[in-house]
Write an enzyme that holds these catalytic residues in place. Structure first.
Site, PDB file in Angstrom:
ATOM      1  N   ASN A 210      29.154  -8.225  34.409  1.00 41.99           N
ATOM      2  CA  ASN A 210      29.145  -9.874  34.643  1.00 41.99           C
ATOM      3  C   ASN A 210      29.142 -10.548  33.166  1.00 41.99           C
ATOM      4  O   ASN A 210      28.919  -9.609  32.175  1.00 41.99           O
ATOM      5  CB  ASN A 210      28.162 -10.363  35.327  1.00 41.99           C
ATOM      6  CG  ASN A 210      26.652 -10.229  34.987  1.00 41.99           C
ATOM      7  OD1 ASN A 210      26.490 -10.659  33.920  1.00 41.99           O
ATOM      8  ND2 ASN A 210      26.072  -9.386  35.896  1.00 41.99           N
ATOM      9  N   TYR A 211      29.349 -11.670  32.773  1.00 40.43           N
ATOM     10  CA  TYR A 211      29.513 -12.155  31.588  1.00 40.43           C
ATOM     11  C   TYR A 211      28.224 -12.613  30.788  1.00 40.43           C
ATOM     12  O   TYR A 211      28.362 -13.425  30.007  1.00 40.43           O
ATOM     13  CB  TYR A 211      30.383 -13.707  31.650  1.00 40.43           C
ATOM     14  CG  TYR A 211      31.794 -13.293  32.078  1.00 40.43           C
ATOM     15  CD1 TYR A 211      32.578 -12.599  31.235  1.00 40.43           C
ATOM     16  CD2 TYR A 211      32.417 -13.706  33.390  1.00 40.43           C
ATOM     17  CE1 TYR A 211      33.840 -12.347  31.590  1.00 40.43           C
ATOM     18  CE2 TYR A 211      33.657 -13.521  33.489  1.00 40.43           C
ATOM     19  CZ  TYR A 211      34.501 -12.628  32.583  1.00 40.43           C
ATOM     20  OH  TYR A 211      35.870 -12.140  32.862  1.00 40.43           O
TER      21      TYR A 211
END
Ligand code: CTP
Length: 404
Positions: A210-211
């Protein structure tokens, strides 16, 4: 004497407010500090070295070496000597240099060599202070953890009225004293913090991730260490560096590894802050070879990863605090309240993934804290360093409640 025995390096730059530095030096000495003054060459035009040498009881440092005896003024040893560096007044020019790492005089080189907290008291005309370039430079300094003692509004040397006056010396001394007072608040405590994303392997070259950048968790680690805590920072793959003797960093990749690291460290901790964005699912089977492209669609079956916060919530004793995060895209309050209960947290920090400047991969965040007693605190959009301090403040409030 709130600064008893503290080594303070006072940096004075060339602004009219330099006249207040004499009084600032006196106040620092009165509070028990040992003061060395480093001036920029222009500062000498505004206040004489003799005045400051007399008040600080130490020779003034301006040049890299003493032209009479060749004695070397080492910016490195000054930086190491100082328990705190104060730059007051800090002109727009010096602030710009500091934020860009320019080292062209003894003050700016000492700044770059200082490992201690740095306090910056800007002083300039209102238009210079409001200029986007100055705003950007001050924000950059804040972001790297320098403590900005905001300028006051009022009459300026130019005859104009507005914001840009250097904060009064009493306010500067209070900020430094508060810092040292706070720096012991968590002495003897061990705080575990998770940070960053986790990567769940699909095959040797691909993963589910994920970011998350890890910025919030790392800022929390620094904030807790600054209050005197011993920090165990368990980080997923984050491109961040940390260099702090109070922070023990444990690097992990997957949710499972993060769980194992948390499990083996939690018992010795007084509190844990779960700031990591842990993947909720991982592939059931990790292919040993790179998965080749085929004409048909690819289905990867996923299974749940351990919910670390929930598992720690089941283990935690009455003396331990557990703090979680909730990053939501909708129904923030309701979802966060549910997570607070489900994971047996003492409080949860809600931030929205949709909001500009909040959530993943930004330098700022806007949070709401929801406590298990139902209390709700809303905060403004702030730098992640400031947000981290707000969270640590609330952790201390919660710890004091346990002690009652
Ligand atoms: N968390 C955790 N382990 C997981 C998932 C989440 O420790 N496997 C922690 C996070 O670090 C955070 C809190 O639990 O402190 C909430 O995480 P979040 O992803 O918002 O919630 P989830 O429980 O995963 O729920 P959902 O993804 O459905 O919103």
């Amino acid at each position: 004497m709130t600064l008893s025995g503290k080594n303070i390096l006072l940096g004075i730059t060339g602004g009219i407010a330099a006249y207040k530095s004499a009084y600032l030096t006196r106040l620092l000495i009165k509070q028990g500090a040992i003061v060395k003054v480093v001036m920029t060459p222009t500062a000498k035009q505004f206040i004489t070295p003799l005045t400051l040498a007399t008040l600080s009881q130490n020779p003034i440092l301006v040049d890299f070496f003493n032209s009479e005896n060749g004695g070397w003024n080492s910016h490195v040893s000054l930086g190491l000597w100082a328990d705190a560096m104060i730059i007051a007044p800090a002109t727009a020019n010096t602030i710009a240099k500091m934020s860009n790492g320019i080292a062209d005089n003894l003050l700016t080189t000492s700044y770059l060599s200082a490992r201690c907290p740095v306090f910056v008291a800007p002083a300039m005309d209102l238009d210079m202070f409001a200029h986007p370039a100055t705003r950007r430079n001050i924000a950059a300094l804040k972001n790297i953890g320098n403590i900005i003692i905001d300028a006051d509004e009022g009459e300026l040397a130019s005859g104009l009225t507005g914001k840009g006056r250097m904060a009064e010396p009493e306010k500067i001394v209070a900020a430094v004293s508060d810092y040292f007072e706070q720096s012991n608040q968590l002495a003897g405590k061990t705080i575990m913090i998770t940070a960053g994303p986790t990567y769940e392997n699909i095959d040797p070259v691909r993963f589910i991730g994920n970011y998350s950048s890890g910025k919030m968790g790392f800022a929390l680690a620094v904030a807790a260490a600054n209050r005197g805590a011993d920090v165990i920072l368990i980080s997923g793959p984050a491109r961040l560096k940390i260099n702090n003797s109070r922070i023990q960093r444990i690097d992990v990749t997957s949710a499972e590894q993060m769980y194992e690291a948390c499990k083996s460290n939690f018992e010795k901790c007084d509190a844990a802050i779960m700031a990591a964005a842990v993947a909720d699912y991982r592939p059931v089977n990790v292919s040993e070879q790179k998965i080749k492209k085929a004409d048909n669609a690819l289905t990867i079956t996923l299974e749940a990863t351990p919910d670390i916060a929930k598992l720690l919530g089941q283990q935690k004793s009455d003396r331990q605090l557990l703090i979680g995060f909730a990053l939501e895209t909708e129904n923030g309050l309701a979802n966060a309240t549910e997570k607070l209960k489900k994971k047996n947290l003492d409080f949860i920090v809600l931030n929205s993934a949709n909001e500009l400047g909040a959530g993943f991969n930004t330098d700022t965040n806007r949070i709401t804290i929801l406590k298990k007693n139902g209390e709700k605190i809303d905060y403004q959009l702030k730098s992640k360093n400031e947000v981290a301090n707000d969270i640590i403040d609330q952790m201390i409030v919660a710890a004091n409640e346990i002690d009652k």
